[in-house]
Design a protein around this motif. Structure first.
Motif, PDB file in Angstrom:
ATOM      1  N   VAL A 262       0.843  -1.189   0.000  1.00 35.30           N
ATOM      2  CA  VAL A 262       0.000   0.000   0.000  1.00 35.30           C
ATOM      3  C   VAL A 262       0.880   1.241   0.000  1.00 35.30           C
ATOM      4  O   VAL A 262       2.068   1.179   0.317  1.00 35.30           O
ATOM      5  N   ASP A 263       0.271   2.381  -0.347  1.00 36.69           N
ATOM      6  CA  ASP A 263       1.026   3.629  -0.269  1.00 36.69           C
ATOM      7  C   ASP A 263       0.904   4.206   1.134  1.00 36.69           C
ATOM      8  O   ASP A 263       0.318   3.592   2.037  1.00 36.69           O
ATOM      9  N   VAL A 264       1.446   5.393   1.332  1.00 35.69           N
ATOM     10  CA  VAL A 264       1.473   5.971   2.670  1.00 35.69           C
ATOM     11  C   VAL A 264       0.075   6.267   3.194  1.00 35.69           C
ATOM     12  O   VAL A 264      -0.145   6.321   4.408  1.00 35.69           O
ATOM     13  N   ASP A 265      -0.917   6.422   2.297  1.00 35.01           N
ATOM     14  CA  ASP A 265      -2.304   6.644   2.690  1.00 35.01           C
ATOM     15  C   ASP A 265      -3.083   5.344   2.852  1.00 35.01           C
ATOM     16  O   ASP A 265      -4.306   5.372   3.021  1.00 35.01           O
ATOM     17  N   MET A 266      -2.389   4.194   2.780  1.00 32.62           N
ATOM     18  CA  MET A 266      -2.993   2.876   2.921  1.00 32.62           C
ATOM     19  C   MET A 266      -3.914   2.525   1.759  1.00 32.62           C
ATOM     20  O   MET A 266      -4.819   1.694   1.888  1.00 32.62           O
ATOM     21  N   ASN A 267      -3.682   3.150   0.599  1.00 33.20           N
ATOM     22  CA  ASN A 267      -4.419   2.774  -0.602  1.00 33.20           C
ATOM     23  C   ASN A 267      -3.796   1.532  -1.225  1.00 33.20           C
ATOM     24  O   ASN A 267      -2.565   1.423  -1.315  1.00 33.20           O
ATOM     25  N   THR A 268      -4.627   0.583  -1.663  1.00 31.42           N
ATOM     26  CA  THR A 268      -4.110  -0.546  -2.426  1.00 31.42           C
ATOM     27  C   THR A 268      -3.697  -0.040  -3.807  1.00 31.42           C
ATOM     28  O   THR A 268      -4.402   0.745  -4.434  1.00 31.42           O
ATOM     29  N   VAL A 269      -2.537  -0.493  -4.271  1.00 28.51           N
ATOM     30  CA  VAL A 269      -1.992  -0.024  -5.541  1.00 28.51           C
ATOM     31  C   VAL A 269      -1.506  -1.226  -6.347  1.00 28.51           C
ATOM     32  O   VAL A 269      -1.265  -2.308  -5.805  1.00 28.51           O
ATOM     33  N   ASP A 270      -1.364  -1.028  -7.642  1.00 23.93           N
ATOM     34  CA  ASP A 270      -0.952  -2.108  -8.534  1.00 23.93           C
ATOM     35  C   ASP A 270       0.568  -2.239  -8.581  1.00 23.93           C
ATOM     36  O   ASP A 270       1.302  -1.356  -8.151  1.00 23.93           O
ATOM     37  N   GLY A 271       1.023  -3.352  -9.140  1.00 26.12           N
ATOM     38  CA  GLY A 271       2.434  -3.507  -9.477  1.00 26.12           C
ATOM     39  C   GLY A 271       3.248  -4.381  -8.560  1.00 26.12           C
ATOM     40  O   GLY A 271       4.426  -4.628  -8.844  1.00 26.12           O
ATOM     41  N   TYR A 272       2.677  -4.857  -7.457  1.00 25.79           N
ATOM     42  CA  TYR A 272       3.421  -5.692  -6.534  1.00 25.79           C
ATOM     43  C   TYR A 272       3.182  -7.167  -6.818  1.00 25.79           C
ATOM     44  O   TYR A 272       2.029  -7.606  -6.925  1.00 25.79           O
ATOM     45  N   ALA A 273       4.260  -7.929  -6.898  1.00 29.52           N
ATOM     46  CA  ALA A 273       4.147  -9.348  -7.240  1.00 29.52           C
ATOM     47  C   ALA A 273       3.511 -10.162  -6.122  1.00 29.52           C
ATOM     48  O   ALA A 273       2.886 -11.193  -6.381  1.00 29.52           O
ATOM     49  N   ILE A 274       3.666  -9.722  -4.866  1.00 30.29           N
ATOM     50  CA  ILE A 274       3.245 -10.561  -3.739  1.00 30.29           C
ATOM     51  C   ILE A 274       1.825 -10.278  -3.267  1.00 30.29           C
ATOM     52  O   ILE A 274       1.290 -11.050  -2.454  1.00 30.29           O
ATOM     53  N   THR A 275       1.204  -9.209  -3.728  1.00 27.71           N
ATOM     54  CA  THR A 275      -0.099  -8.844  -3.201  1.00 27.71           C
ATOM     55  C   THR A 275      -0.889  -8.064  -4.256  1.00 27.71           C
ATOM     56  O   THR A 275      -0.354  -7.130  -4.867  1.00 27.71           O
ATOM     57  N   SER A 276      -2.139  -8.466  -4.471  1.00 18.38           N
ATOM     58  CA  SER A 276      -2.968  -7.806  -5.487  1.00 18.38           C
ATOM     59  C   SER A 276      -4.396  -8.324  -5.380  1.00 18.38           C
ATOM     60  O   SER A 276      -4.679  -9.321  -4.698  1.00 18.38           O
TER      61      SER A 276
ATOM     62  N   ALA B  64       8.618   3.146  -5.411  1.00 20.42           N
ATOM     63  CA  ALA B  64       8.994   4.454  -5.947  1.00 20.42           C
ATOM     64  C   ALA B  64       8.050   4.878  -7.064  1.00 20.42           C
ATOM     65  O   ALA B  64       7.651   6.053  -7.143  1.00 20.42           O
ATOM     66  N   ASP B  65       7.670   3.947  -7.924  1.00 19.70           N
ATOM     67  CA  ASP B  65       6.761   4.274  -9.021  1.00 19.70           C
ATOM     68  C   ASP B  65       5.421   4.766  -8.496  1.00 19.70           C
ATOM     69  O   ASP B  65       4.819   5.697  -9.055  1.00 19.70           O
ATOM     70  N   VAL B  66       4.937   4.155  -7.433  1.00 21.38           N
ATOM     71  CA  VAL B  66       3.660   4.565  -6.834  1.00 21.38           C
ATOM     72  C   VAL B  66       3.764   5.997  -6.320  1.00 21.38           C
ATOM     73  O   VAL B  66       2.861   6.826  -6.543  1.00 21.38           O
ATOM     74  N   GLU B  67       4.859   6.313  -5.638  1.00 20.06           N
ATOM     75  CA  GLU B  67       5.029   7.660  -5.099  1.00 20.06           C
ATOM     76  C   GLU B  67       5.185   8.692  -6.224  1.00 20.06           C
ATOM     77  O   GLU B  67       4.634   9.797  -6.151  1.00 20.06           O
ATOM     78  N   LEU B  68       5.924   8.328  -7.246  1.00 23.61           N
ATOM     79  CA  LEU B  68       6.115   9.244  -8.370  1.00 23.61           C
ATOM     80  C   LEU B  68       4.796   9.529  -9.082  1.00 23.61           C
ATOM     81  O   LEU B  68       4.509  10.680  -9.458  1.00 23.61           O
ATOM     82  N   ALA B  69       3.974   8.511  -9.269  1.00 19.03           N
ATOM     83  CA  ALA B  69       2.679   8.704  -9.937  1.00 19.03           C
ATOM     84  C   ALA B  69       1.769   9.585  -9.097  1.00 19.03           C
ATOM     85  O   ALA B  69       1.064  10.456  -9.626  1.00 19.03           O
ATOM     86  N   ALA B  70       1.775   9.374  -7.775  1.00 21.21           N
ATOM     87  CA  ALA B  70       0.936  10.197  -6.899  1.00 21.21           C
ATOM     88  C   ALA B  70       1.384  11.648  -6.924  1.00 21.21           C
ATOM     89  O   ALA B  70       0.549  12.573  -6.971  1.00 21.21           O
ATOM     90  N   TYR B  71       2.691  11.868  -6.909  1.00 27.36           N
ATOM     91  CA  TYR B  71       3.200  13.232  -6.919  1.00 27.36           C
ATOM     92  C   TYR B  71       2.939  13.917  -8.264  1.00 27.36           C
ATOM     93  O   TYR B  71       2.582  15.099  -8.313  1.00 27.36           O
ATOM     94  N   GLN B  72       3.086  13.165  -9.349  1.00 25.77           N
ATOM     95  CA  GLN B  72       2.853  13.726 -10.675  1.00 25.77           C
ATOM     96  C   GLN B  72       1.414  14.209 -10.826  1.00 25.77           C
ATOM     97  O   GLN B  72       1.134  15.184 -11.529  1.00 25.77           O
ATOM     98  N   ALA B  73       0.478  13.540 -10.139  1.00 28.42           N
ATOM     99  CA  ALA B  73      -0.941  13.900 -10.247  1.00 28.42           C
ATOM    100  C   ALA B  73      -1.339  15.029  -9.301  1.00 28.42           C
ATOM    101  O   ALA B  73      -2.443  15.575  -9.422  1.00 28.42           O
ATOM    102  N   ALA B  74      -0.467  15.394  -8.354  1.00 27.34           N
ATOM    103  CA  ALA B  74      -0.821  16.391  -7.341  1.00 27.34           C
ATOM    104  C   ALA B  74      -0.576  17.804  -7.846  1.00 27.34           C
ATOM    105  O   ALA B  74       0.388  18.068  -8.572  1.00 27.34           O
ATOM    106  N   VAL B  75      -1.448  18.705  -7.449  1.00 24.50           N
ATOM    107  CA  VAL B  75      -1.251  20.148  -7.678  1.00 24.50           C
ATOM    108  C   VAL B  75      -0.828  20.752  -6.338  1.00 24.50           C
ATOM    109  O   VAL B  75      -1.557  20.674  -5.354  1.00 24.50           O
ATOM    110  N   THR B  76       0.352  21.351  -6.303  1.00 25.07           N
ATOM    111  CA  THR B  76       0.929  21.802  -5.038  1.00 25.07           C
ATOM    112  C   THR B  76       0.537  23.234  -4.718  1.00 25.07           C
ATOM    113  O   THR B  76       0.116  24.016  -5.590  1.00 25.07           O
TER     114      THR B  76
END
Length: 469
Positions: free
Chosen positions: A73-87, A446-458
Motif C-alpha cells: 500500500v502507499d502511505v495513505d494505505m491505498n491498495t496499488v498495482d504492481g506488486y508481485a506478492i499482493t494484489s 517508488a513508481d507509486v510515489e512518483l505517480a501520486a506526486y505527478q498527479a498532485a497540484v501543489t
C-alpha cells in the motif's frame, strides 16, 4: 525475572521482558494489552492490539496473521498495482506474524501495555508456502545482510541519530490547518541550547524516560537548527536491535506528543529551513568481539575498514532510494545545508556523504545521506550490502576529501526520487546483494510515489500561477 524456559531467547537488557515475566504480569492483571507489530515499507509499525489473555492462550505459541496488502500500500494505505506478492488478482491473503520473543518490552506511556515485534512469513497454504520468510519485508532484508556479514566472520553494530520538528499544535489541529501556520515549540535556532531544550523539557523528558523504560539505551537530547527541531540519541547496538528500537521510538515519540496535545514530524524537509536528518553510524566487529576496523599497532584504519567504506561509496547512488525513499527526501539535499550532496568521504568532515569518526574501538563510519523519514532496516541493509561488496571485491578507498565537499566537483547523490529509482532498478550490485524480488518491489514503491506526486497540484503551483499565469 529470568526466564525458566531454557529455550527462551536471551533478554536484550534488564528492561526487556522474558516470556515468563510477561505471562506472570498478564495473569496478575498488570498487563492487559499486547501490541503485536512489524515494520512496513514506509518504516511504520503495523499490527494488532491483543487482549493479554488471548495473547497467552492463542498467539504466544504460534503467532498471528495479517493481510499481505500491508506490504503493498502507499502511505495513505491505498491498495496499488504492481506488486508481485499482493494484489486483487491474488486475493489479498494473509501473512504470518512470527513473534520475536527477544523484543518483548513494556510500553510505559500506555497503561497496561506491552509490545512484541515480528518477522513476516508466508502461510503454508500460500504460494510462498511452508512458513518461508517474506523476503520483501524490511526486517528480513536487513537480517539477510546480517547473515552475509556472519558468513564472512563479522557482526555489525549501528546507531541512528534521528531528528524531528515538534509543534505546539495537536495532530488534529495540524490537519485542520492543512499543516500551514503551525507553532513550533521553539521560535529560534536552539542548536545545543540548554534554554531551548528547557523550554520543551516536558516533552523531551517524557520521551527519554519512556523509551528507556521500554528497553532503549538513551543518551540524551539536544536542540537543532530548525525552529522546534530536536534530536534524542541512543547508544550503539546490534544493527537489528538498533532498527527495532528506531521504529518503536518514532511511534512512541508521536504518541507521547499526542498525549500532550502536541505533534512531531520526522519528515526530511518540513519547510525551507534545515531538514531533519538520520545520520547512521556503523562498524563491524569480529564474531568474537574483536576490533576489525582499527590496527592498534599502526594506530590507523585497517584495510578491511577502507574496503568497507569504498564499497559504501561505490554503491551510494545505487542505494540512494533506500536512504531517501520519498519525494520529500530530496528537498533536503541542498548545498551548504549539512545535508550531503557529494559522494565523498572525509575525516570528521560534515560536508561529505560519509564521515569517519572515532579511533580504536570507537572507529566507525557515519552515513549522512538518510533523512528522518528513512526506514532504518532498509538503510542499514543497504550500508551493509555496499560495505560487504567492498570487502568481497577488495575495493580501494580513494583519498579523503579535504575542505568543502559541496564545491569539490565529486559525483553527487541522485537529486530526485525518479533519478534514484532509475539507478536502483538498474543496479547490478543491488540485484546481486538484495535479490531481484526486493529490487522490483521497492522500484514499484517508488513508481507509486512518483505517480501520486505527478498527479498532485501543489500549493507552490497555486501561489505561483493562480493569478499571474
Amino acid at each position: 525475572m529470568a526466564p525458566s524456559n531454557p529455550d527462551a531467547p536471551p533478554l536484550r537488557n534488564d528492561r526487556h521482558l522474558g516470556v515468563d515475566d510477561l505471562r506472570l504480569r498478564i495473569e496478575r492483571g498488570e498487563i492487559d494489552t499486547v501490541v503485536v507489530a512489524f515494520t512496513d515499507m514506509q518504516g511504520r509499525l503495523q499490527g494488532k492490539r491483543l487482549h493479554g489473555r488471548y495473547f497467552l492462550d492463542h498467539v504466544l505459541g504460534h503467532g498471528t496473521e495479517g493481510c499481505n496488502y500491508l506490504l503493498g500500500v502507499d502511505v495513505d494505505m491505498n491498495t496499488v498495482d504492481g506488486y508481485a506478492i499482493t494484489s486483487w488478482e491474488r486475493g489479498y491473503g494473509d501473512m504470518e506474524f512470527q513473534l520475536d520473543l527477544s523484543t518483548i518490552r513494556l510500553l510505559p506511556h500506555l497503561p497496561g501495555s506491552a509490545m512484541v515485534q515480528c518477522d513476516l512469513a508466508w502461510p503454508a497454504s500460500s504460494s510462498g508456502g511452508d512458513h518461508q520468510p517474506v523476503v520483501q519485508s524490511p526486517r528480513t532484508i536487513l537480517k539477510r545482510q546480517v547473515d552475509r556479514a556472519d558468513e564472512l566472520g563479522y557482526v555489525a553494530l549501528a546507531g541512528t541519530e534521528l531528528e524531528f520538528v515538534a509543534y505546539q499544535d495537536s495532530y488534529e489541529a495540524a490537519s485542520e490547518l492543512n499543516y500551514h501556520g503551525l507553532t513550533p515549540v521553539n521560535q529560534y535556532n536552539v542548536d545545543y541550547s540548554i534554554l531551548g531544550t528547557t523550554r520543551i523539557e516536558g516533552l523531551l523528558r517524557e520521551i527519554r524516560n519512556a523509551t528507556y523504560a521500554a528497553g532503549m539505551n538513551v543518551e540524551g537530547a539536544k536542540g537543532e537548527c530548525n525552529l522546534g527541531q530536536h534530536e534524542i540519541g541512543f547508544l550503539y547496538d546490534d544493527v537489528v536491535v538498533t532498527a527495532d528500537n528506531h521504529a518503536v521510538y518514532k511511534t512512541m515519540a508521536k504518541e507521547i506528543a499526542a498525549q500532550q496535545g502536541r505533534s512531531i514530524t520526522f519528515m526530511a524537509k518540513v519547510n525551507e529551513r534545515e531538514g531533519s536528518s538520520c545520520h547512521i553510524h556503523l562498524s563491524l566487529r569480529g564474531k568474537d568481539g574483536s576490533i576489525v576496523f582499527w590496527d592498534d599497532d599502526r594506530d590507523d584504519r585497517t584495510e578491511l575498514y577502507d574496503q568497507f567504506i569504498a564499497g559504501v561509496l561505490a554503491t551510494m547512488a545505487d542505494f540512494t532510494l533506500l536512504y531517501a525513499p520519498n519525494i520529500n527526501s530530496y528537498k533536503r539535499f541542498a548545498d551548504g545545508s549539512f545535508a550531503p550532496t557529494a559522494i565523498a568521504w572525509g575525516e570528521d568532515n560534515r560536508t561529505c556523504a560519509v564521515r569517519l569518526v572515532g579511533r580504536g574501538p570507537a572507529a566507525r563510519m557515519e552515513n549522512r545521506v538518510p533523512g528522518g523519514d528513512v526506514n532504518p532496516y532498509l538503510a542499514l541493509a543497504a550500508m551493509l550490502a555496499g560495505g560487504l561488496h567492498g570487502i568481497e571485491r577488495g575495493l580501494e578507498l580513494e583519498p579523503p576529501t579535504e575542505g568543502n565537499a559541496y564545491t569539490s566537483g565529486r559525483p553527487t547523490v541522485p537529486r530526485t526520487l525518479r533519478e534514484a529509482r532509475e539507478v536502483f532498478t538498474a543496479s547490478e550490485v543491488a540485484r546481486a546483494t538484495l535479490g531481484d524480488e526486493v529490487v522490483d518491489h521497492y522500484t514499484n514503491m517508488a513508481d507509486v510515489e512518483l505517480a501520486a506526486y505527478q498527479a498532485a497540484v501543489t500549493d507552490w503551483e497555486l501561489r505561483r500561477g493562480f493569478e499571474r499565469l
